[in-house]
Write a protein that holds these residues in place. Structure first.
Motif, short mmCIF file in Angstrom:
data_model
loop_
_atom_site.label_atom_id
_atom_site.label_comp_id
_atom_site.label_asym_id
_atom_site.label_seq_id
_atom_site.Cartn_x
_atom_site.Cartn_y
_atom_site.Cartn_z
N GLY A 82 0.78 -1.23 0.00
CA GLY A 82 0.00 0.00 0.00
C GLY A 82 0.81 1.27 0.00
O GLY A 82 0.29 2.33 0.30
N GLY A 83 2.07 1.23 -0.39
CA GLY A 83 2.95 2.40 -0.37
C GLY A 83 2.49 3.52 -1.28
O GLY A 83 1.31 3.86 -1.35
N ASN A 84 3.42 4.08 -2.02
CA ASN A 84 3.12 5.23 -2.85
C ASN A 84 2.88 4.86 -4.32
O ASN A 84 2.99 5.70 -5.19
CB ASN A 84 4.22 6.28 -2.74
CG ASN A 84 5.57 5.76 -3.17
OD1 ASN A 84 5.76 4.56 -3.33
ND2 ASN A 84 6.51 6.64 -3.37
N ILE A 85 2.57 3.61 -4.57
CA ILE A 85 2.24 3.16 -5.93
C ILE A 85 0.79 2.69 -5.93
O ILE A 85 0.35 1.98 -5.03
CB ILE A 85 3.16 2.00 -6.37
CG1 ILE A 85 4.61 2.42 -6.35
CG2 ILE A 85 2.76 1.49 -7.76
CD1 ILE A 85 4.96 3.55 -7.29
N GLN A 86 0.08 3.12 -6.95
CA GLN A 86 -1.34 2.79 -7.06
C GLN A 86 -1.60 2.18 -8.43
O GLN A 86 -1.15 2.69 -9.44
CB GLN A 86 -2.13 4.09 -6.90
CG GLN A 86 -3.56 4.03 -7.25
CD GLN A 86 -4.19 5.40 -7.01
OE1 GLN A 86 -3.96 6.03 -5.99
NE2 GLN A 86 -4.99 5.85 -7.95
N ALA A 87 -2.31 1.07 -8.44
CA ALA A 87 -2.71 0.45 -9.71
C ALA A 87 -3.86 1.27 -10.29
O ALA A 87 -4.79 1.63 -9.58
CB ALA A 87 -3.15 -0.99 -9.48
N ILE A 88 -3.74 1.60 -11.58
CA ILE A 88 -4.82 2.33 -12.25
C ILE A 88 -5.35 1.44 -13.37
O ILE A 88 -5.27 0.22 -13.25
CB ILE A 88 -4.36 3.73 -12.71
CG1 ILE A 88 -3.09 3.66 -13.56
CG2 ILE A 88 -4.11 4.63 -11.52
CD1 ILE A 88 -2.63 5.01 -14.09
N GLU A 89 -5.87 2.01 -14.43
CA GLU A 89 -6.52 1.22 -15.47
C GLU A 89 -5.52 0.34 -16.23
O GLU A 89 -4.32 0.52 -16.14
CB GLU A 89 -7.26 2.13 -16.45
CG GLU A 89 -6.37 2.80 -17.49
CD GLU A 89 -5.67 4.05 -17.01
OE1 GLU A 89 -4.83 4.56 -17.76
OE2 GLU A 89 -5.93 4.52 -15.89
#
Length: 79
Positions: free
Chosen positions: A58-65
């Protein structure tokens, strides 16, 4: 022989070189010739492991489309 866990560690380390709000694919974290030398089955496994790692930490990377070729896109966000 390629060790997918070592590749995962390399990809995670390479995230530090990204700028905030930068959108990327897992393959962008490797030099082109390195990525091309990874067998397809290991690339697919690496993508799955990377997504699981991102969701778990859950760090500073987010999965997007996903892209039209069904590749998961990510964004480095500021926290």
């Amino acid at each position: 022989m390629v060790d997918v866990n070592e590749l995962l560690e390399e990809a995670i380390k390479e995230i530090d070189n990204l700028q905030e709000n930068e959108i990327f694919l897992v393959r962008d974290l490797f030099k082109g010739y390195v990525w091309n030398r990874i067998p397809l089955k290991d690339r697919l496994l690496l993508g799955t492991l990377f997504l699981n790692q991102i969701n778990k930490t859950g760090g500073n990377i987010q999965a997007i489309e996903k892209t039209s070729s069904n590749q998961q896109r990510y964004e480095k966000i500021c926290k």
